[in-house]
Design a protein around this motif. Structure first.
Motif, PDB file in Angstrom:
ATOM      1  N   THR A  99      46.763  18.664  16.385  1.00 17.58           N
ATOM      2  CA  THR A  99      47.690  18.445  15.766  1.00 17.58           C
ATOM      3  C   THR A  99      49.080  18.984  16.429  1.00 17.58           C
ATOM      4  O   THR A  99      50.166  18.504  16.277  1.00 17.58           O
ATOM      5  N   HIS A 100      48.842  20.318  17.077  1.00 13.82           N
ATOM      6  CA  HIS A 100      49.974  21.002  17.345  1.00 13.82           C
ATOM      7  C   HIS A 100      50.898  20.166  18.528  1.00 13.82           C
ATOM      8  O   HIS A 100      51.909  20.280  18.852  1.00 13.82           O
ATOM      9  N   LEU A 101      50.033  19.139  19.205  1.00 14.49           N
ATOM     10  CA  LEU A 101      50.710  18.298  20.347  1.00 14.49           C
ATOM     11  C   LEU A 101      51.630  17.348  19.753  1.00 14.49           C
ATOM     12  O   LEU A 101      52.796  17.009  20.199  1.00 14.49           O
ATOM     13  N   TYR A 102      51.462  17.111  18.253  1.00 14.32           N
ATOM     14  CA  TYR A 102      52.417  16.362  17.808  1.00 14.32           C
ATOM     15  C   TYR A 102      53.719  16.761  17.124  1.00 14.32           C
ATOM     16  O   TYR A 102      54.833  16.513  17.084  1.00 14.32           O
ATOM     17  N   TYR A 103      53.266  18.323  16.628  1.00 16.54           N
ATOM     18  CA  TYR A 103      54.500  18.711  15.874  1.00 16.54           C
ATOM     19  C   TYR A 103      55.256  19.991  16.610  1.00 16.54           C
ATOM     20  O   TYR A 103      56.368  20.366  16.348  1.00 16.54           O
ATOM     21  N   ARG A 104      54.921  20.059  17.944  1.00  9.47           N
ATOM     22  CA  ARG A 104      55.713  20.984  19.020  1.00  9.47           C
ATOM     23  C   ARG A 104      57.000  20.740  19.126  1.00  9.47           C
ATOM     24  O   ARG A 104      57.707  21.812  19.352  1.00  9.47           O
ATOM     25  N   ASP A 105      57.197  19.497  19.149  1.00 11.60           N
ATOM     26  CA  ASP A 105      58.551  19.099  19.540  1.00 11.60           C
ATOM     27  C   ASP A 105      59.212  18.422  18.421  1.00 11.60           C
ATOM     28  O   ASP A 105      60.357  17.720  18.489  1.00 11.60           O
ATOM     29  N   ALA A 106      59.032  18.505  17.126  1.00  8.56           N
ATOM     30  CA  ALA A 106      59.452  17.741  15.882  1.00  8.56           C
ATOM     31  C   ALA A 106      60.695  18.673  15.197  1.00  8.56           C
ATOM     32  O   ALA A 106      60.629  19.884  15.233  1.00  8.56           O
ATOM     33  N   ALA A 107      61.542  17.550  14.725  1.00  6.28           N
ATOM     34  CA  ALA A 107      62.957  18.245  14.268  1.00  6.28           C
ATOM     35  C   ALA A 107      62.606  18.355  12.748  1.00  6.28           C
ATOM     36  O   ALA A 107      63.386  19.334  12.314  1.00  6.28           O
ATOM     37  N   GLY A 108      61.264  17.557  12.162  1.00  6.15           N
ATOM     38  CA  GLY A 108      61.244  17.790  10.647  1.00  6.15           C
ATOM     39  C   GLY A 108      59.908  17.662  10.633  1.00  6.15           C
ATOM     40  O   GLY A 108      59.087  16.997  11.304  1.00  6.15           O
ATOM     41  N   ALA A 109      59.453  18.148   9.547  1.00  5.36           N
ATOM     42  CA  ALA A 109      57.759  17.913   9.045  1.00  5.36           C
ATOM     43  C   ALA A 109      57.777  17.658   7.421  1.00  5.36           C
ATOM     44  O   ALA A 109      58.492  18.351   6.904  1.00  5.36           O
ATOM     45  N   VAL A 110      56.885  16.730   7.133  1.00  9.21           N
ATOM     46  CA  VAL A 110      56.637  16.413   5.666  1.00  9.21           C
ATOM     47  C   VAL A 110      55.226  17.187   5.594  1.00  9.21           C
ATOM     48  O   VAL A 110      54.388  16.540   6.115  1.00  9.21           O
ATOM     49  N   ILE A 111      54.913  18.090   4.766  1.00 11.99           N
ATOM     50  CA  ILE A 111      53.553  18.667   4.561  1.00 11.99           C
ATOM     51  C   ILE A 111      53.281  17.935   3.086  1.00 11.99           C
ATOM     52  O   ILE A 111      53.749  18.047   1.989  1.00 11.99           O
ATOM     53  N   VAL A 112      52.035  17.098   3.255  1.00 12.11           N
ATOM     54  CA  VAL A 112      51.754  16.220   2.027  1.00 12.11           C
ATOM     55  C   VAL A 112      50.405  16.887   1.445  1.00 12.11           C
ATOM     56  O   VAL A 112      49.499  17.410   2.003  1.00 12.11           O
ATOM     57  N   TYR A 113      50.485  16.797  -0.043  1.00 13.96           N
ATOM     58  CA  TYR A 113      49.336  17.241  -0.682  1.00 13.96           C
ATOM     59  C   TYR A 113      49.200  16.420  -1.902  1.00 13.96           C
ATOM     60  O   TYR A 113      50.171  15.721  -2.337  1.00 13.96           O
ATOM     61  N   ASP A 114      47.781  16.173  -2.260  1.00 17.02           N
ATOM     62  CA  ASP A 114      47.461  15.236  -3.442  1.00 17.02           C
ATOM     63  C   ASP A 114      47.456  15.904  -4.796  1.00 17.02           C
ATOM     64  O   ASP A 114      46.819  17.115  -5.032  1.00 17.02           O
ATOM     65  N   CYS A 115      48.418  15.488  -5.609  1.00 15.42           N
ATOM     66  CA  CYS A 115      48.537  16.150  -6.917  1.00 15.42           C
ATOM     67  C   CYS A 115      47.352  16.338  -7.812  1.00 15.42           C
ATOM     68  O   CYS A 115      47.116  17.038  -8.728  1.00 15.42           O
ATOM     69  N   THR A 116      46.264  15.388  -7.510  1.00 13.98           N
ATOM     70  CA  THR A 116      45.149  15.408  -8.146  1.00 13.98           C
ATOM     71  C   THR A 116      43.757  16.392  -7.408  1.00 13.98           C
ATOM     72  O   THR A 116      42.697  16.403  -7.927  1.00 13.98           O
ATOM     73  N   ASP A 117      44.473  17.105  -6.316  1.00 17.08           N
ATOM     74  CA  ASP A 117      43.460  17.878  -5.696  1.00 17.08           C
ATOM     75  C   ASP A 117      43.823  19.001  -5.126  1.00 17.08           C
ATOM     76  O   ASP A 117      44.739  19.348  -4.501  1.00 17.08           O
ATOM     77  N   ALA A 118      43.375  20.199  -6.071  1.00 15.56           N
ATOM     78  CA  ALA A 118      43.666  21.347  -5.662  1.00 15.56           C
ATOM     79  C   ALA A 118      43.619  22.048  -4.339  1.00 15.56           C
ATOM     80  O   ALA A 118      44.534  23.012  -3.918  1.00 15.56           O
ATOM     81  N   HIS A 119      42.586  21.763  -3.861  1.00 12.14           N
ATOM     82  CA  HIS A 119      42.276  22.298  -2.457  1.00 12.14           C
ATOM     83  C   HIS A 119      43.353  21.684  -1.594  1.00 12.14           C
ATOM     84  O   HIS A 119      43.719  22.585  -0.652  1.00 12.14           O
ATOM     85  N   SER A 120      43.823  20.563  -1.699  1.00  7.65           N
ATOM     86  CA  SER A 120      44.884  20.056  -0.937  1.00  7.65           C
ATOM     87  C   SER A 120      46.053  20.920  -0.755  1.00  7.65           C
ATOM     88  O   SER A 120      47.080  20.787  -0.059  1.00  7.65           O
ATOM     89  N   GLN A 121      46.325  21.375  -2.028  1.00 12.77           N
ATOM     90  CA  GLN A 121      47.671  22.040  -2.265  1.00 12.77           C
ATOM     91  C   GLN A 121      47.483  23.477  -1.569  1.00 12.77           C
ATOM     92  O   GLN A 121      48.560  23.916  -0.944  1.00 12.77           O
ATOM     93  N   ALA A 122      46.475  24.113  -1.267  1.00 11.67           N
ATOM     94  CA  ALA A 122      46.531  25.119  -0.676  1.00 11.67           C
ATOM     95  C   ALA A 122      46.559  25.050   0.769  1.00 11.67           C
ATOM     96  O   ALA A 122      46.808  25.985   1.590  1.00 11.67           O
ATOM     97  N   SER A 123      46.320  24.084   1.180  1.00 10.83           N
ATOM     98  CA  SER A 123      46.501  23.568   2.640  1.00 10.83           C
ATOM     99  C   SER A 123      48.085  23.525   2.911  1.00 10.83           C
ATOM    100  O   SER A 123      48.482  23.720   3.815  1.00 10.83           O
ATOM    101  N   VAL A 124      48.815  23.225   1.943  1.00 12.88           N
ATOM    102  CA  VAL A 124      50.131  23.228   2.157  1.00 12.88           C
ATOM    103  C   VAL A 124      50.503  24.723   2.830  1.00 12.88           C
ATOM    104  O   VAL A 124      51.497  24.710   3.767  1.00 12.88           O
ATOM    105  N   MET A 125      50.165  25.579   2.379  1.00 10.42           N
ATOM    106  CA  MET A 125      50.313  27.076   2.738  1.00 10.42           C
ATOM    107  C   MET A 125      50.048  27.185   4.348  1.00 10.42           C
ATOM    108  O   MET A 125      50.509  27.863   5.241  1.00 10.42           O
ATOM    109  N   TYR A 126      48.556  26.596   4.522  1.00 11.24           N
ATOM    110  CA  TYR A 126      48.243  26.842   6.040  1.00 11.24           C
ATOM    111  C   TYR A 126      49.335  26.155   6.867  1.00 11.24           C
ATOM    112  O   TYR A 126      49.656  26.639   8.064  1.00 11.24           O
ATOM    113  N   TRP A 127      49.485  24.908   6.596  1.00 12.65           N
ATOM    114  CA  TRP A 127      50.613  24.061   7.714  1.00 12.65           C
ATOM    115  C   TRP A 127      51.935  24.726   7.583  1.00 12.65           C
ATOM    116  O   TRP A 127      52.613  24.800   8.737  1.00 12.65           O
TER     117      TRP A 127
END
Length: 202
Positions: A99-127
């Motif tokens: 994944t770093h190959l795609y975000y290394r030269d990005a001007a912006g990023a959208v970090i997405v999580y699923d409102c119905t999945d608490a585990h995906s929320q925790a991944s926001v902090m990771y990204w």
């Protein structure tokens, strides 16, 4: 920080931007920027990109292998246009190493999580941590709380908004299925990216 330490934009309104077809011939003073979508598998990254760039929704989930690429043009308030190169990355664990190959030269990023999945929320902090420590020196970040149309929410949006406010990130509740706030998400991020790119030139 979300984007050079700037404050997040207001969540209301449309940021004074208009989306145009990427093939439009009326492109004047167009600048370009790479936007990358990050998050767990199944949170709706591909659906958000498809809704924003092509105005449609696919109800059948298809796993993104590596990354997929789409484009859309946003008209800015000054009449110029920002061409967004939207990269949708695979959310499965086996794709994280690349994944770093795609975000290394990005001007912006959208970090997405699923409102119905608490585990995906925790991944926001990771990204957020990944981008702050391994990403480009300047990258405007937004967090999308997707599937906001669902009645079975497992995540408190107020808690995540508080986290985003503390870290200078945009926060938008979206639904790729209904289209709610999808344009607002990308338009608001585009406005911040355009401002950041302008600051770099001055």
């Amino acid at each position: 920080m979300g984007c050079s330490g700037g404050k997040p934009s207001a969540q209301g309104g449309s940021a004074g931007l208009n989306v145009q077809d990427a093939q439009s011939s009326a492109v004047r003073a167009t600048i370009e920027a790479k936007i990358v979508l990050l998050g767990d598998s199944g949170v709706g990254k591909s659906s958000l990109a498809l809704r924003f760039c092509q105005g449609r929704f696919n109800p059948y989930h298809e796993v993104t292998i590596g990354a997929a690429f789409l484009q859309q043009i946003v008209r800015l308030r000054d009449g110029s246009q920002l061409k967004l190169h939207v990269w949708d990355t695979g959310g499965q664990e086996r794709f994280r190493a690349m994944t770093h190959l795609y975000y290394r030269d990005a001007a912006g990023a959208v970090i997405v999580y699923d409102c119905t999945d608490a585990h995906s929320q925790a991944s926001v902090m990771y990204w957020v941590h990944e981008l702050q420590n391994k990403g480009p020196a300047r990258c405007c970040m937004a967090v999308a709380a997707n599937k906001s149309d669902s009645e079975n929410k497992a995540v408190d949006a107020k808690q995540m908004k508080g986290y985003c406010d503390e870290n200078g990130l945009l926060f938008v509740e979206t639904s790729a299925k209904t289209g709610e706030n999808v344009g607002h998400l990308f338009e608001s991020l585009a406005a911040r990216v355009a401002t950041d790119l302008g600051d770099r030139k001055s």
